[in-house]
Design a protein around this motif. Structure first.
Motif, PDB file in Angstrom:
ATOM      1  N   VAL A 146      84.558  60.286  30.543  1.00  0.00           N
ATOM      2  CA  VAL A 146      85.396  60.405  29.930  1.00  0.00           C
ATOM      3  C   VAL A 146      86.549  60.462  31.523  1.00  0.00           C
ATOM      4  O   VAL A 146      85.881  60.878  32.764  1.00  0.00           O
ATOM      5  CB  VAL A 146      85.092  62.261  29.840  1.00  0.00           C
ATOM      6  CG1 VAL A 146      86.035  63.235  29.336  1.00  0.00           C
ATOM      7  CG2 VAL A 146      84.524  62.343  28.616  1.00  0.00           C
ATOM      8  N   ARG A 147      87.898  60.954  31.587  1.00  0.00           N
ATOM      9  CA  ARG A 147      88.957  60.202  32.297  1.00  0.00           C
ATOM     10  C   ARG A 147      88.997  61.339  32.889  1.00  0.00           C
ATOM     11  O   ARG A 147      89.537  62.315  32.251  1.00  0.00           O
ATOM     12  CB  ARG A 147      89.688  59.569  32.062  1.00  0.00           C
ATOM     13  CG  ARG A 147      90.172  59.057  33.137  1.00  0.00           C
ATOM     14  CD  ARG A 147      91.198  57.307  32.393  1.00  0.00           C
ATOM     15  NE  ARG A 147      92.041  56.573  33.680  1.00  0.00           N
ATOM     16  CZ  ARG A 147      91.652  55.604  33.655  1.00  0.00           C
ATOM     17  NH1 ARG A 147      91.253  54.799  32.691  1.00  0.00           N
ATOM     18  NH2 ARG A 147      91.875  54.794  34.811  1.00  0.00           N
ATOM     19  N   THR A 148      89.591  62.228  33.689  1.00  0.00           N
ATOM     20  CA  THR A 148      89.164  63.361  34.395  1.00  0.00           C
ATOM     21  C   THR A 148      90.867  63.158  34.527  1.00  0.00           C
ATOM     22  O   THR A 148      91.434  61.815  35.089  1.00  0.00           O
ATOM     23  CB  THR A 148      89.392  64.006  35.761  1.00  0.00           C
ATOM     24  OG1 THR A 148      89.575  63.181  36.747  1.00  0.00           O
ATOM     25  CG2 THR A 148      87.910  64.045  35.090  1.00  0.00           C
ATOM     26  N   PRO A 149      91.994  64.711  34.534  1.00  0.00           N
ATOM     27  CA  PRO A 149      93.396  64.098  35.445  1.00  0.00           C
ATOM     28  C   PRO A 149      93.926  63.323  36.960  1.00  0.00           C
ATOM     29  O   PRO A 149      94.191  62.736  36.899  1.00  0.00           O
ATOM     30  CB  PRO A 149      93.749  65.544  35.350  1.00  0.00           C
ATOM     31  CG  PRO A 149      93.182  66.376  34.405  1.00  0.00           C
ATOM     32  CD  PRO A 149      91.427  64.976  34.446  1.00  0.00           C
ATOM     33  N   SER A 150      92.250  63.237  37.666  1.00  0.00           N
ATOM     34  CA  SER A 150      92.642  62.426  39.219  1.00  0.00           C
ATOM     35  C   SER A 150      91.679  61.186  39.330  1.00  0.00           C
ATOM     36  O   SER A 150      91.605  60.896  39.951  1.00  0.00           O
ATOM     37  CB  SER A 150      91.678  63.266  39.807  1.00  0.00           C
ATOM     38  OG  SER A 150      90.600  63.520  39.485  1.00  0.00           O
ATOM     39  N   ASP A 151      91.620  60.665  37.453  1.00  0.00           N
ATOM     40  CA  ASP A 151      91.129  59.065  37.262  1.00  0.00           C
ATOM     41  C   ASP A 151      89.558  59.020  37.787  1.00  0.00           C
ATOM     42  O   ASP A 151      89.099  58.221  38.073  1.00  0.00           O
ATOM     43  CB  ASP A 151      92.085  58.532  38.055  1.00  0.00           C
ATOM     44  CG  ASP A 151      92.972  57.965  36.856  1.00  0.00           C
ATOM     45  OD1 ASP A 151      93.282  58.125  35.544  1.00  0.00           O
ATOM     46  OD2 ASP A 151      94.133  56.901  37.498  1.00  0.00           O
ATOM     47  N   ALA A 152      88.428  60.177  37.704  1.00  0.00           N
ATOM     48  CA  ALA A 152      87.592  60.033  38.315  1.00  0.00           C
ATOM     49  C   ALA A 152      86.948  60.293  36.566  1.00  0.00           C
ATOM     50  O   ALA A 152      87.103  60.255  34.797  1.00  0.00           O
ATOM     51  CB  ALA A 152      86.985  61.413  38.377  1.00  0.00           C
ATOM     52  N   LEU A 153      85.618  59.028  36.459  1.00  0.00           N
ATOM     53  CA  LEU A 153      84.927  59.075  35.499  1.00  0.00           C
ATOM     54  C   LEU A 153      83.561  59.906  35.693  1.00  0.00           C
ATOM     55  O   LEU A 153      82.886  59.685  36.093  1.00  0.00           O
ATOM     56  CB  LEU A 153      84.590  57.448  35.224  1.00  0.00           C
ATOM     57  CG  LEU A 153      85.145  56.591  34.308  1.00  0.00           C
ATOM     58  CD1 LEU A 153      84.868  55.355  34.276  1.00  0.00           C
ATOM     59  CD2 LEU A 153      86.312  56.539  33.199  1.00  0.00           C
ATOM     60  N   VAL A 154      83.486  61.331  33.948  1.00  0.00           N
ATOM     61  CA  VAL A 154      82.363  62.153  34.323  1.00  0.00           C
ATOM     62  C   VAL A 154      81.930  62.374  33.195  1.00  0.00           C
ATOM     63  O   VAL A 154      82.724  61.759  32.704  1.00  0.00           O
ATOM     64  CB  VAL A 154      83.231  63.633  35.602  1.00  0.00           C
ATOM     65  CG1 VAL A 154      84.271  63.094  36.306  1.00  0.00           C
ATOM     66  CG2 VAL A 154      84.314  64.023  34.037  1.00  0.00           C
ATOM     67  N   GLY A 155      80.647  63.109  33.213  1.00  0.00           N
ATOM     68  CA  GLY A 155      80.494  64.420  31.852  1.00  0.00           C
ATOM     69  C   GLY A 155      79.149  62.974  32.182  1.00  0.00           C
ATOM     70  O   GLY A 155      78.549  62.345  32.857  1.00  0.00           O
ATOM     71  N   PRO A 156      77.708  63.668  30.560  1.00  0.00           N
ATOM     72  CA  PRO A 156      77.049  62.442  30.953  1.00  0.00           C
ATOM     73  C   PRO A 156      76.515  61.425  30.438  1.00  0.00           C
ATOM     74  O   PRO A 156      75.426  61.265  31.654  1.00  0.00           O
ATOM     75  CB  PRO A 156      76.667  63.357  29.427  1.00  0.00           C
ATOM     76  CG  PRO A 156      77.400  64.644  28.748  1.00  0.00           C
ATOM     77  CD  PRO A 156      78.597  63.895  29.577  1.00  0.00           C
ATOM     78  N   VAL A 157      77.696  60.946  30.240  1.00  0.00           N
ATOM     79  CA  VAL A 157      76.905  59.191  30.371  1.00  0.00           C
ATOM     80  C   VAL A 157      77.526  58.812  32.256  1.00  0.00           C
ATOM     81  O   VAL A 157      76.537  57.753  32.328  1.00  0.00           O
ATOM     82  CB  VAL A 157      78.735  58.218  29.723  1.00  0.00           C
ATOM     83  CG1 VAL A 157      78.696  56.928  29.959  1.00  0.00           C
ATOM     84  CG2 VAL A 157      78.041  58.873  27.810  1.00  0.00           C
ATOM     85  N   ALA A 158      78.709  59.386  32.738  1.00  0.00           N
ATOM     86  CA  ALA A 158      78.552  58.720  33.755  1.00  0.00           C
ATOM     87  C   ALA A 158      76.835  59.728  34.455  1.00  0.00           C
ATOM     88  O   ALA A 158      76.574  58.836  35.539  1.00  0.00           O
ATOM     89  CB  ALA A 158      79.626  59.546  34.540  1.00  0.00           C
ATOM     90  N   VAL A 159      76.897  60.178  34.374  1.00  0.00           N
ATOM     91  CA  VAL A 159      75.680  61.313  34.941  1.00  0.00           C
ATOM     92  C   VAL A 159      74.302  60.655  34.988  1.00  0.00           C
ATOM     93  O   VAL A 159      73.520  59.901  35.721  1.00  0.00           O
ATOM     94  CB  VAL A 159      75.882  62.546  34.733  1.00  0.00           C
ATOM     95  CG1 VAL A 159      73.966  63.630  34.952  1.00  0.00           C
ATOM     96  CG2 VAL A 159      76.225  63.613  35.206  1.00  0.00           C
ATOM     97  N   ALA A 160      74.037  59.982  33.549  1.00  0.00           N
ATOM     98  CA  ALA A 160      73.321  58.916  33.376  1.00  0.00           C
ATOM     99  C   ALA A 160      73.136  57.700  33.811  1.00  0.00           C
ATOM    100  O   ALA A 160      71.613  57.585  33.670  1.00  0.00           O
ATOM    101  CB  ALA A 160      72.755  58.823  31.393  1.00  0.00           C
ATOM    102  N   ALA A 161      74.234  57.451  33.778  1.00  0.00           N
ATOM    103  CA  ALA A 161      74.172  55.838  34.498  1.00  0.00           C
ATOM    104  C   ALA A 161      74.208  56.456  35.786  1.00  0.00           C
ATOM    105  O   ALA A 161      73.286  55.485  36.861  1.00  0.00           O
ATOM    106  CB  ALA A 161      76.153  55.131  34.023  1.00  0.00           C
ATOM    107  N   VAL A 162      74.637  56.931  36.808  1.00  0.00           N
ATOM    108  CA  VAL A 162      73.652  57.361  38.215  1.00  0.00           C
ATOM    109  C   VAL A 162      72.637  57.161  38.622  1.00  0.00           C
ATOM    110  O   VAL A 162      71.935  57.282  38.976  1.00  0.00           O
ATOM    111  CB  VAL A 162      74.709  58.514  38.741  1.00  0.00           C
ATOM    112  CG1 VAL A 162      75.175  58.729  40.503  1.00  0.00           C
ATOM    113  CG2 VAL A 162      76.283  58.143  38.718  1.00  0.00           C
ATOM    114  N   ARG A 163      72.346  58.665  37.201  1.00  0.00           N
ATOM    115  CA  ARG A 163      71.131  58.986  37.812  1.00  0.00           C
ATOM    116  C   ARG A 163      69.276  57.938  38.204  1.00  0.00           C
ATOM    117  O   ARG A 163      68.687  57.530  38.587  1.00  0.00           O
ATOM    118  CB  ARG A 163      70.547  60.098  36.515  1.00  0.00           C
ATOM    119  CG  ARG A 163      69.143  61.174  36.938  1.00  0.00           C
ATOM    120  CD  ARG A 163      68.828  61.678  36.502  1.00  0.00           C
ATOM    121  NE  ARG A 163      70.275  62.457  36.487  1.00  0.00           N
ATOM    122  CZ  ARG A 163      70.620  63.975  35.268  1.00  0.00           C
ATOM    123  NH1 ARG A 163      70.138  64.139  33.987  1.00  0.00           N
ATOM    124  NH2 ARG A 163      71.535  64.997  35.306  1.00  0.00           N
ATOM    125  N   SER A 164      69.660  56.748  37.506  1.00  0.00           N
ATOM    126  CA  SER A 164      68.876  55.613  37.941  1.00  0.00           C
ATOM    127  C   SER A 164      68.948  54.717  39.124  1.00  0.00           C
ATOM    128  O   SER A 164      68.083  53.526  39.099  1.00  0.00           O
ATOM    129  CB  SER A 164      69.385  54.854  36.297  1.00  0.00           C
ATOM    130  OG  SER A 164      70.489  54.672  36.485  1.00  0.00           O
TER     131      SER A 164
END
Length: 268
Positions: A146-164
């Motif tokens: 999910v995109r934040t006001p500062s243009d970061a992608l965050v949330g469960p999808v981002a966390v799952a992608a990074v975790r591996s």
């Protein structure tokens, strides 16, 4: 248009977008560069905007305020460029580097775009775009989220992608840094995603200009002691230099708009 009407129009734009550039205001309002600069001076004297190089930004608020990318990109441009130039030396060819979202890491991306065989992982569409037309031997992985006001992608999808993933170095941009709160951000979901990036990296490099010292965001990403390297600029005050030198592996201070040889390195 009367001066007061023009200034109200400028103020509405700054509040809506978080920032406004002089060149854009000149074009859209049909007045001279000097007129716009006088208007910004009046608004700044009233405490309604903050004047920066090339325009103005919204006046800061508390620990949950999250400035947009446009607003942040207009602040400390010379310092960010110096920091990015110095940090780029820490990423070698053939390595895997994670870049968090932010204007300083976006500036860094332009310096990394020509590093051979670099693998880049980022939760920033703007950072990914920098590499889009770059070298063919680079690999870029953009997380979802999910995109934040500062243009970061965050949330469960981002966390799952990074975790591996496992990366050699994380280049982390932050909203604030202090001895009490460590490295922080106003956005809880962004902090969660950044913490996963920290966990995925063998080495943590934090990029933060001197204005970040003493600023505390709502959510902590990491303690100061977790940083292997902090790259800041020579505007960093003495008490901050002492505190960081005691707590981080290496503190590097880059000189804005100066030769690389003028950079300082401070080690505990």
């Amino acid at each position: 248009m009367l001066a007061q009407q023009r200034q109200q129009a400028i103020l509405r734009r700054v509040r809506k977008h978080g920032a406004a550039r002089v060149a854009e205001l000149v074009r859209d309002l049909g007045v001279s560069d000097m007129t716009i600069r006088r208007d910004l001076e009046v608004l700044a004297e009233q405490g309604l905007v903050e004047k920066v190089h090339g325009g103005a930004t919204a006046v800061g608020a508390g620990s949950t305020e999250e400035p947009g990318f446009a607003a942040k990109s207009m602040r400390q441009q010379a310092e960010k460029e110096a920091i990015a130039r110095r940090a780029a030396e820490l990423a070698g060819p053939g390595t895997a580097v994670a870049l968090s979202a932010g204007t300083t890491t976006w500036t860094l991306a332009h310096h990394l775009a020509e590093v051979p065989k670099l693998t880049v992982i980022t939760n920033s569409p703007r950072v990914a775009d920098v590499f889009h037309h770059g070298r063919q031997d680079q690999t870029v992985v953009l997380t979802g989220g999910v995109r934040t006001p500062s243009d970061a992608l965050v949330g469960p999808v981002a966390v799952a992608a990074v975790r591996s993933l496992n990366v050699d170095t994380l280049m982390l941009g932050v909203h604030g840094m202090s001895t009490r709160a460590g490295f922080s951000t106003p956005n809880m979901l962004e902090a969660e995603t950044d913490r996963e990036l920290v966990a995925a990296a063998q080495r943590l490099v934090v990029l933060a200009d001197h204005t970040k010292w003493g600023t505390v965001g709502f959510s902590t990403i990491a303690r100061l002691e977790e940083a292997d390297v902090v790259v800041s600029d020579t505007g960093l005050p003495d008490d901050a230099r002492e505190a960081l030198a005691e707590r981080v592996g290496t503190l590097i201070l880059a000189e804005p708009a100066a030769d690389e040889n003028d950079d300082e390195a401070v080690r505990p």
